[in-house]
Design a protein around this motif. Structure first.
Motif, short mmCIF file in Angstrom:
data_model
loop_
_atom_site.label_atom_id
_atom_site.label_comp_id
_atom_site.label_asym_id
_atom_site.label_seq_id
_atom_site.Cartn_x
_atom_site.Cartn_y
_atom_site.Cartn_z
N LYS A 101 0.82 -1.22 0.00
CA LYS A 101 0.00 0.00 0.00
C LYS A 101 0.86 1.27 0.00
CE LYS A 101 -3.10 -2.70 2.85
NZ LYS A 101 -3.19 -3.14 4.24
N GLU A 102 2.15 1.14 0.28
CA GLU A 102 2.99 2.34 0.41
C GLU A 102 4.02 2.44 -0.71
OE1 GLU A 102 4.17 3.62 4.18
OE2 GLU A 102 2.76 2.33 5.23
N LYS A 103 3.90 3.54 -1.46
CA LYS A 103 4.77 3.77 -2.61
C LYS A 103 6.25 3.80 -2.23
CE LYS A 103 3.17 6.34 -6.64
NZ LYS A 103 2.84 7.66 -7.13
N GLU A 104 6.52 4.47 -1.09
CA GLU A 104 7.93 4.66 -0.66
C GLU A 104 8.61 3.33 -0.30
OE1 GLU A 104 5.49 6.34 1.99
OE2 GLU A 104 4.94 6.87 -0.05
N LEU A 105 7.77 2.30 -0.10
CA LEU A 105 8.36 1.00 0.28
C LEU A 105 8.35 0.01 -0.89
CD1 LEU A 105 6.77 0.55 3.85
CD2 LEU A 105 8.98 1.54 3.26
N ALA A 106 7.99 0.52 -2.08
CA ALA A 106 7.89 -0.38 -3.24
C ALA A 106 9.22 -1.04 -3.57
CB ALA A 106 7.38 0.40 -4.44
N TRP A 107 10.29 -0.34 -3.23
CA TRP A 107 11.63 -0.90 -3.53
C TRP A 107 11.88 -2.22 -2.80
CZ3 TRP A 107 15.23 -1.87 0.24
CH2 TRP A 107 14.99 -1.29 1.49
N ARG A 109 9.76 -4.64 -2.20
CA ARG A 109 9.16 -5.70 -3.02
C ARG A 109 10.03 -5.98 -4.24
NH1 ARG A 109 3.71 -7.48 -2.64
NH2 ARG A 109 3.10 -8.36 -4.65
N ARG A 110 10.46 -4.88 -4.88
CA ARG A 110 11.28 -5.04 -6.10
C ARG A 110 12.57 -5.82 -5.80
NH1 ARG A 110 10.28 0.32 -7.20
NH2 ARG A 110 12.39 0.92 -6.60
N HIS A 111 13.17 -5.53 -4.66
CA HIS A 111 14.43 -6.20 -4.30
C HIS A 111 14.21 -7.54 -3.59
CE1 HIS A 111 16.24 -2.29 -5.18
NE2 HIS A 111 17.38 -2.94 -5.26
N LYS A 112 12.92 -7.87 -3.37
CA LYS A 112 12.61 -9.10 -2.62
C LYS A 112 13.40 -9.13 -1.31
CE LYS A 112 11.76 -11.64 -6.89
NZ LYS A 112 12.26 -12.65 -7.80
N ALA A 113 13.40 -7.98 -0.65
CA ALA A 113 14.16 -7.87 0.60
C ALA A 113 13.28 -8.22 1.79
CB ALA A 113 14.67 -6.44 0.74
N GLY A 114 13.89 -8.58 2.89
CA GLY A 114 13.14 -8.88 4.12
C GLY A 114 13.68 -10.09 4.86
N ARG A 115 14.24 -11.03 4.11
CA ARG A 115 14.81 -12.21 4.79
C ARG A 115 16.17 -11.83 5.37
NH1 ARG A 115 11.51 -14.91 1.21
NH2 ARG A 115 10.51 -16.68 2.23
N MET A 116 16.32 -11.96 6.69
CA MET A 116 17.58 -11.61 7.33
C MET A 116 18.42 -12.87 7.57
SD MET A 116 16.28 -8.65 9.94
CE MET A 116 17.93 -8.12 10.37
N LEU A 117 19.61 -12.83 7.04
CA LEU A 117 20.52 -13.98 7.15
C LEU A 117 20.74 -14.35 8.61
CD1 LEU A 117 22.52 -15.78 5.48
CD2 LEU A 117 24.27 -14.07 6.00
N ARG A 118 20.73 -15.64 8.91
CA ARG A 118 21.06 -16.07 10.26
C ARG A 118 22.04 -17.24 10.22
NH1 ARG A 118 15.10 -18.31 12.12
NH2 ARG A 118 14.85 -19.90 10.52
N SER A 119 22.66 -17.51 11.35
CA SER A 119 23.65 -18.58 11.43
C SER A 119 22.95 -19.93 11.47
CB SER A 119 24.52 -18.41 12.67
OG SER A 119 25.04 -17.11 12.73
N THR A 289 18.46 0.62 6.19
CA THR A 289 19.51 0.04 5.35
C THR A 289 19.20 0.16 3.85
OG1 THR A 289 18.46 -2.14 5.56
CG2 THR A 289 20.22 -1.64 7.11
N LYS A 290 18.23 1.00 3.52
CA LYS A 290 17.80 1.12 2.11
C LYS A 290 18.98 1.41 1.18
CE LYS A 290 14.79 3.82 -0.92
NZ LYS A 290 13.86 4.96 -1.01
N ASP A 291 19.87 2.29 1.61
CA ASP A 291 21.00 2.66 0.72
C ASP A 291 21.90 1.47 0.40
OD1 ASP A 291 21.71 2.66 3.36
OD2 ASP A 291 23.02 4.39 3.26
N TRP A 292 21.89 0.45 1.25
CA TRP A 292 22.72 -0.73 0.97
C TRP A 292 22.26 -1.44 -0.30
CZ3 TRP A 292 23.13 -3.70 6.32
CH2 TRP A 292 23.65 -2.83 7.27
N TYR A 293 20.97 -1.31 -0.62
CA TYR A 293 20.41 -2.01 -1.78
C TYR A 293 20.65 -1.24 -3.08
CZ TYR A 293 18.16 -4.95 1.69
OH TYR A 293 17.93 -5.81 2.74
N PHE A 294 21.05 0.04 -2.92
CA PHE A 294 21.26 0.87 -4.10
C PHE A 294 22.73 1.26 -4.27
CE2 PHE A 294 16.85 1.23 -2.97
CZ PHE A 294 16.20 1.18 -4.18
N GLU A 295 23.46 1.27 -3.15
CA GLU A 295 24.89 1.56 -3.22
C GLU A 295 25.63 0.31 -2.76
OE1 GLU A 295 25.20 5.07 -0.77
OE2 GLU A 295 23.41 5.83 -1.72
#
Length: 299
Positions: A101-107, A109-119, A289-295
DNA sequence: GCGTCCAGGTCTACC
DNA sequence: GGTAGACCTGGACGC
Protein backbone atom coordinates in the motif's frame (compact mmCIF):
# COMPACT_ATOMS: atom_id res chain seq x y z
CA UNK A 1 28.69 -32.89 -4.09
CA UNK A 2 25.97 -30.51 -5.18
CA UNK A 3 22.49 -29.93 -3.78
CA UNK A 4 19.77 -27.95 -5.53
CA UNK A 5 17.06 -26.32 -3.45
CA UNK A 6 13.88 -24.63 -4.62
CA UNK A 7 13.50 -21.10 -3.28
CA UNK A 8 10.29 -19.70 -1.77
CA UNK A 9 8.38 -16.72 -3.28
CA UNK A 10 10.03 -13.32 -2.81
CA UNK A 11 13.50 -14.76 -2.29
CA UNK A 12 16.66 -13.01 -3.43
CA UNK A 13 20.10 -14.35 -2.53
CA UNK A 14 21.83 -10.91 -2.74
CA UNK A 15 19.12 -9.25 -0.63
CA UNK A 16 19.38 -11.99 1.99
CA UNK A 17 23.18 -12.07 2.03
CA UNK A 18 23.44 -8.29 2.44
CA UNK A 19 20.45 -7.97 4.78
CA UNK A 20 22.74 -7.11 7.71
CA UNK A 21 26.33 -7.51 8.87
CA UNK A 22 26.22 -11.25 9.53
CA UNK A 23 27.67 -12.15 6.10
CA UNK A 24 30.89 -10.38 7.16
CA UNK A 25 31.26 -12.53 10.29
CA UNK A 26 33.00 -15.89 10.08
CA UNK A 27 32.30 -18.64 9.29
CA UNK A 28 30.31 -16.76 6.63
CA UNK A 29 32.09 -15.32 3.63
CA UNK A 30 31.05 -13.65 0.39
CA UNK A 31 32.52 -13.90 -3.10
CA UNK A 32 31.45 -11.75 -6.03
CA UNK A 33 30.70 -12.69 -9.65
CA UNK A 34 28.79 -14.77 -9.32
CA UNK A 35 27.65 -13.79 -5.86
CA UNK A 36 28.50 -16.75 -3.65
CA UNK A 37 27.69 -17.08 0.03
CA UNK A 38 30.20 -19.34 1.73
CA UNK A 39 29.78 -20.98 5.11
CA UNK A 40 31.86 -23.47 7.06
CA UNK A 41 29.98 -25.95 9.20
CA UNK A 42 30.09 -29.63 10.08
CA UNK A 43 28.04 -32.78 9.66
CA UNK A 44 28.58 -35.44 12.29
CA UNK A 45 31.92 -33.91 13.26
CA UNK A 46 33.19 -33.60 9.68
CA UNK A 47 34.02 -29.97 8.76
CA UNK A 48 32.58 -28.95 5.39
CA UNK A 49 32.58 -25.87 3.19
CA UNK A 50 29.35 -24.71 1.57
CA UNK A 51 29.23 -22.52 -1.56
CA UNK A 52 25.78 -21.16 -2.24
CA UNK A 53 24.85 -19.53 -5.57
CA UNK A 54 21.56 -18.45 -7.08
CA UNK A 55 20.17 -20.00 -10.29
CA UNK A 56 17.73 -18.57 -12.80
CA UNK A 57 15.00 -21.16 -12.23
CA UNK A 58 13.91 -20.13 -8.70
CA UNK A 59 16.48 -22.34 -7.06
CA UNK A 60 19.89 -22.19 -5.44
CA UNK A 61 22.82 -24.56 -5.87
CA UNK A 62 24.86 -25.60 -2.85
CA UNK A 63 28.29 -27.03 -3.55
CA UNK A 64 29.68 -29.03 -0.65
CA UNK A 65 33.40 -29.53 -0.17
CA UNK A 66 34.72 -31.96 2.42
CA UNK A 67 37.83 -33.99 3.21
CA UNK A 68 35.80 -37.22 3.29
CA UNK A 69 32.76 -38.35 1.29
CA UNK A 70 29.40 -37.03 2.49
CA UNK A 71 26.83 -39.73 3.21
CA UNK A 72 23.68 -39.57 1.11
CA UNK A 73 21.45 -39.14 4.18
CA UNK A 74 23.53 -36.15 5.33
CA UNK A 75 22.34 -34.22 2.28
CA UNK A 76 19.07 -33.59 4.12
CA UNK A 77 20.94 -32.17 7.11
CA UNK A 78 22.90 -29.79 4.87
CA UNK A 79 19.75 -28.78 2.98
CA UNK A 80 17.98 -28.06 6.29
CA UNK A 81 20.92 -25.95 7.50
CA UNK A 82 20.95 -23.84 4.33
CA UNK A 83 17.15 -23.46 4.38
CA UNK A 84 17.35 -22.32 7.99
CA UNK A 85 20.10 -19.74 7.32
CA UNK A 86 18.30 -18.28 4.29
CA UNK A 87 14.89 -18.35 6.05
CA UNK A 88 13.17 -20.59 3.48
CA UNK A 89 10.76 -21.74 6.20
CA UNK A 90 9.29 -18.27 6.74
CA UNK A 91 6.40 -16.72 4.84
CA UNK A 92 6.57 -13.03 4.04
CA UNK A 93 3.26 -12.88 2.13
CA UNK A 94 1.57 -10.81 4.85
CA UNK A 95 4.55 -8.46 5.07
CA UNK A 96 4.56 -7.80 1.32
CA UNK A 97 0.81 -7.37 1.33
CA UNK A 98 1.06 -4.66 4.03
CA UNK A 99 3.87 -2.67 2.41
CA UNK A 100 2.21 -2.93 -1.01
CA UNK A 101 0.00 0.00 0.00
CA UNK A 102 2.99 2.34 0.41
CA UNK A 103 4.77 3.77 -2.61
CA UNK A 104 7.93 4.66 -0.66
CA UNK A 105 8.36 1.00 0.28
CA UNK A 106 7.89 -0.38 -3.24
CA UNK A 107 11.63 -0.90 -3.53
CA UNK A 108 11.45 -3.61 -0.84
CA UNK A 109 9.16 -5.70 -3.02
CA UNK A 110 11.28 -5.04 -6.10
CA UNK A 111 14.43 -6.20 -4.30
CA UNK A 112 12.61 -9.10 -2.62
CA UNK A 113 14.16 -7.87 0.60
CA UNK A 114 13.14 -8.88 4.12
CA UNK A 115 14.81 -12.21 4.79
CA UNK A 116 17.58 -11.61 7.33
CA UNK A 117 20.52 -13.98 7.15
CA UNK A 118 21.06 -16.07 10.26
CA UNK A 119 23.65 -18.58 11.43
CA UNK A 120 23.18 -22.33 11.45
CA UNK A 121 22.30 -22.30 15.15
CA UNK A 122 20.71 -19.88 17.60
CA UNK A 123 23.70 -20.47 19.88
CA UNK A 124 26.02 -19.04 17.22
CA UNK A 125 23.73 -16.04 16.74
CA UNK A 126 23.60 -15.37 20.51
CA UNK A 127 27.39 -15.43 20.90
CA UNK A 128 27.79 -13.21 17.84
CA UNK A 129 25.16 -10.79 19.13
CA UNK A 130 27.00 -10.51 22.48
CA UNK A 131 30.13 -9.78 20.45
CA UNK A 132 28.38 -6.80 18.82
CA UNK A 133 27.51 -5.12 22.12
CA UNK A 134 29.33 -2.05 23.31
CA UNK A 135 32.15 -2.13 20.81
CA UNK A 136 33.16 -1.21 17.28
CA UNK A 137 32.33 -3.47 14.34
CA UNK A 138 36.04 -4.15 13.87
CA UNK A 139 36.24 -5.58 17.38
CA UNK A 140 33.14 -7.70 16.74
CA UNK A 141 34.73 -9.24 13.64
CA UNK A 142 37.96 -9.83 15.56
CA UNK A 143 36.22 -11.62 18.45
CA UNK A 144 34.24 -13.87 16.10
CA UNK A 145 37.30 -14.56 13.94
CA UNK A 146 39.31 -15.53 17.02
CA UNK A 147 36.54 -17.81 18.29
CA UNK A 148 36.51 -19.68 14.97
CA UNK A 149 40.25 -19.90 14.38
CA UNK A 150 41.13 -20.81 17.98
CA UNK A 151 38.22 -23.07 18.88
CA UNK A 152 36.60 -24.15 15.61
CA UNK A 153 37.43 -27.08 13.32
CA UNK A 154 39.46 -26.53 10.17
CA UNK A 155 37.68 -27.29 6.90
CA UNK A 156 39.33 -28.21 3.55
CA UNK A 157 39.37 -24.59 2.37
CA UNK A 158 41.35 -23.51 5.44
CA UNK A 159 38.43 -21.75 7.06
CA UNK A 160 37.03 -22.78 10.44
CA UNK A 161 33.65 -23.78 11.84
CA UNK A 162 32.04 -21.79 14.62
CA UNK A 163 32.87 -23.55 17.90
CA UNK A 164 30.27 -25.74 19.59
CA UNK A 165 28.91 -24.70 23.02
CA UNK A 166 31.11 -27.29 24.77
CA UNK A 167 34.21 -25.96 22.99
CA UNK A 168 33.68 -22.48 24.41
CA UNK A 169 32.47 -23.75 27.80
CA UNK A 170 35.75 -25.69 28.22
CA UNK A 171 37.79 -22.46 28.10
CA UNK A 172 38.79 -20.20 30.96
CA UNK A 173 37.67 -16.64 31.46
CA UNK A 174 41.29 -15.53 31.03
CA UNK A 175 41.57 -17.30 27.66
CA UNK A 176 38.44 -15.62 26.34
CA UNK A 177 39.60 -12.25 27.59
CA UNK A 178 43.21 -12.38 26.47
CA UNK A 179 43.21 -14.67 23.43
CA UNK A 180 39.73 -14.08 21.99
CA UNK A 181 39.69 -10.39 23.03
CA UNK A 182 36.12 -10.70 24.30
CA UNK A 183 36.94 -8.56 27.34
CA UNK A 184 34.23 -8.26 29.99
CA UNK A 185 31.84 -10.15 27.68
CA UNK A 186 33.82 -13.34 28.42
CA UNK A 187 31.80 -14.45 31.50
CA UNK A 188 28.57 -13.86 29.54
CA UNK A 189 29.77 -16.05 26.68
CA UNK A 190 30.96 -18.70 29.13
CA UNK A 191 27.66 -18.75 31.03
CA UNK A 192 25.54 -19.21 27.89
CA UNK A 193 27.92 -21.85 26.50
CA UNK A 194 27.91 -23.83 29.74
CA UNK A 195 24.12 -23.64 30.03
CA UNK A 196 23.64 -24.86 26.44
CA UNK A 197 26.36 -27.52 26.62
CA UNK A 198 24.96 -28.95 29.87
CA UNK A 199 21.38 -28.96 28.58
CA UNK A 200 20.24 -26.43 31.18
CA UNK A 201 18.95 -24.30 28.30
CA UNK A 202 17.27 -25.84 25.27
CA UNK A 203 17.68 -23.28 22.51
CA UNK A 204 15.63 -25.36 20.08
CA UNK A 205 12.58 -24.57 22.22
CA UNK A 206 13.04 -20.88 21.31
CA UNK A 207 11.75 -21.70 17.81
CA UNK A 208 8.44 -22.94 19.18
CA UNK A 209 5.40 -21.31 17.59
CA UNK A 210 3.66 -21.46 20.94
CA UNK A 211 5.90 -18.77 22.44
CA UNK A 212 4.75 -15.18 22.14
CA UNK A 213 7.22 -12.43 21.29
CA UNK A 214 7.15 -11.17 24.87
CA UNK A 215 7.77 -14.65 26.29
CA UNK A 216 10.74 -15.03 23.97
CA UNK A 217 12.01 -11.58 24.90
CA UNK A 218 11.89 -12.55 28.59
CA UNK A 219 13.74 -15.79 27.90
CA UNK A 220 16.43 -13.98 25.91
CA UNK A 221 16.97 -11.16 28.40
CA UNK A 222 17.29 -13.70 31.21
CA UNK A 223 20.63 -14.64 29.62
CA UNK A 224 23.53 -12.61 31.01
CA UNK A 225 24.88 -10.14 28.49
CA UNK A 226 21.62 -9.99 26.52
CA UNK A 227 19.86 -6.66 27.07
CA UNK A 228 17.12 -4.90 25.08
CA UNK A 229 19.22 -4.24 21.96
CA UNK A 230 20.59 -7.78 21.71
CA UNK A 231 17.27 -9.46 22.56
CA UNK A 232 15.27 -7.43 20.04
CA UNK A 233 17.72 -8.18 17.25
CA UNK A 234 17.82 -11.87 18.16
CA UNK A 235 14.01 -11.84 18.02
CA UNK A 236 14.27 -10.78 14.38
CA UNK A 237 16.47 -13.79 13.71
CA UNK A 238 13.78 -15.93 15.36
CA UNK A 239 11.10 -14.51 13.03
CA UNK A 240 9.59 -11.95 15.44
CA UNK A 241 9.71 -8.38 14.12
CA UNK A 242 7.55 -6.56 16.69
CA UNK A 243 10.50 -4.70 18.25
CA UNK A 244 12.91 -2.32 16.56
CA UNK A 245 16.24 -3.34 18.14
CA UNK A 246 17.51 0.22 18.40
CA UNK A 247 21.20 0.91 18.80
CA UNK A 248 23.35 4.02 18.47
CA UNK A 249 23.85 3.49 14.71
CA UNK A 250 20.17 3.02 13.86
CA UNK A 251 19.09 5.94 16.09
CA UNK A 252 21.52 8.19 14.27
CA UNK A 253 20.42 6.87 10.87
CA UNK A 254 16.75 7.45 11.72
CA UNK A 255 17.44 11.06 12.74
CA UNK A 256 19.35 11.62 9.47
CA UNK A 257 16.57 10.15 7.32
CA UNK A 258 13.52 11.59 9.08
CA UNK A 259 14.62 14.52 11.28
CA UNK A 260 17.42 16.24 9.39
CA UNK A 261 19.98 14.96 11.88
CA UNK A 262 18.14 16.21 14.96
CA UNK A 263 18.13 13.91 17.97
CA UNK A 264 14.89 11.93 18.49
CA UNK A 265 13.61 10.00 21.47
CA UNK A 266 13.09 6.24 21.19
CA UNK A 267 9.37 6.76 21.81
CA UNK A 268 9.05 8.83 18.63
CA UNK A 269 10.84 6.16 16.58
CA UNK A 270 8.74 3.34 18.04
CA UNK A 271 5.51 5.29 17.40
CA UNK A 272 6.37 5.78 13.72
CA UNK A 273 6.53 2.04 13.05
CA UNK A 274 3.59 1.08 15.26
CA UNK A 275 1.22 1.06 12.28
CA UNK A 276 3.03 -1.94 10.79
CA UNK A 277 2.13 -4.07 13.81
CA UNK A 278 4.22 -7.22 14.11
CA UNK A 279 6.23 -6.23 11.04
CA UNK A 280 7.34 -2.85 12.46
CA UNK A 281 10.89 -3.97 13.28
CA UNK A 282 11.43 -5.27 9.75
CA UNK A 283 10.13 -2.11 8.05
CA UNK A 284 12.36 -0.06 10.37
CA UNK A 285 15.47 -2.09 9.61
CA UNK A 286 14.86 -2.05 5.85
CA UNK A 287 14.33 1.71 5.87
CA UNK A 288 17.58 2.23 7.80
CA UNK A 289 19.51 0.04 5.35
CA UNK A 290 17.80 1.12 2.11
CA UNK A 291 21.00 2.66 0.72
CA UNK A 292 22.72 -0.73 0.97
CA UNK A 293 20.41 -2.01 -1.78
CA UNK A 294 21.26 0.87 -4.10
CA UNK A 295 24.89 1.56 -3.22
CA UNK A 296 27.65 -0.70 -2.02
CA UNK A 297 27.21 -2.80 1.10
CA UNK A 298 29.19 -0.87 3.77
CA UNK A 299 31.18 -3.74 5.25
C1' DG B 1 55.19 6.91 18.84
C1' DC B 2 52.80 7.78 22.93
C1' DG B 3 49.10 9.18 25.98
C1' DT B 4 44.35 10.56 26.48
C1' DC B 5 39.65 10.56 25.45
C1' DC B 6 35.43 8.71 23.57
C1' DA B 7 31.87 5.46 21.82
C1' DG B 8 29.44 1.38 22.40
C1' DG B 9 25.29 -1.94 25.39
C1' DT B 10 24.66 -4.32 29.72
C1' DC B 11 25.02 -5.13 34.58
C1' DT B 12 24.93 -3.80 39.33
C1' DA B 13 24.51 -0.89 43.16
C1' DC B 14 22.28 2.77 44.91
C1' DC B 15 18.61 6.18 45.70
C1' DG C 1 11.56 2.50 38.60
C1' DG C 2 15.24 5.47 37.37
C1' DT C 3 20.16 6.64 37.30
C1' DA C 4 25.25 6.55 37.66
C1' DG C 5 29.32 4.18 37.20
C1' DA C 6 32.06 0.23 35.82
C1' DC C 7 33.29 -2.94 32.34
C1' DC C 8 36.98 -3.36 27.89
C1' DT C 9 38.59 -2.35 23.46
C1' DG C 10 39.78 0.02 19.11
C1' DG C 11 40.07 4.18 16.97
C1' DA C 12 40.49 9.14 16.75
C1' DC C 13 42.93 12.87 18.21
C1' DG C 14 46.54 15.92 20.09
C1' DC C 15 51.19 16.44 21.27
Amino acid sequence: MQITLRTPPFFSLPSTVYSHGWCALEPFGVREQPLTLTYTTQVKGLPIDLYIVSRDDNSIRVTVQSAAPIKRYDRAVIAATVSHMLRFDESFDEFYSIIKKEKELAWIRRHKAGRMLRSATLFEDIIKMIATTNCSWSLTTLIVKNLCSRLGKRAPSGTYTFPAPADIAAQSDTFLREEIRAGYRSPYMLEVSEAVASGKIDLDSFYSNELSTEELYTKLTSLKGIGPYAAENLLKLLGHYDHLGLDSWSRKKFSQIHKNGRKVSDKVIVRKYGKYGKWGGLVFWLEMTKDWYFEKFPI
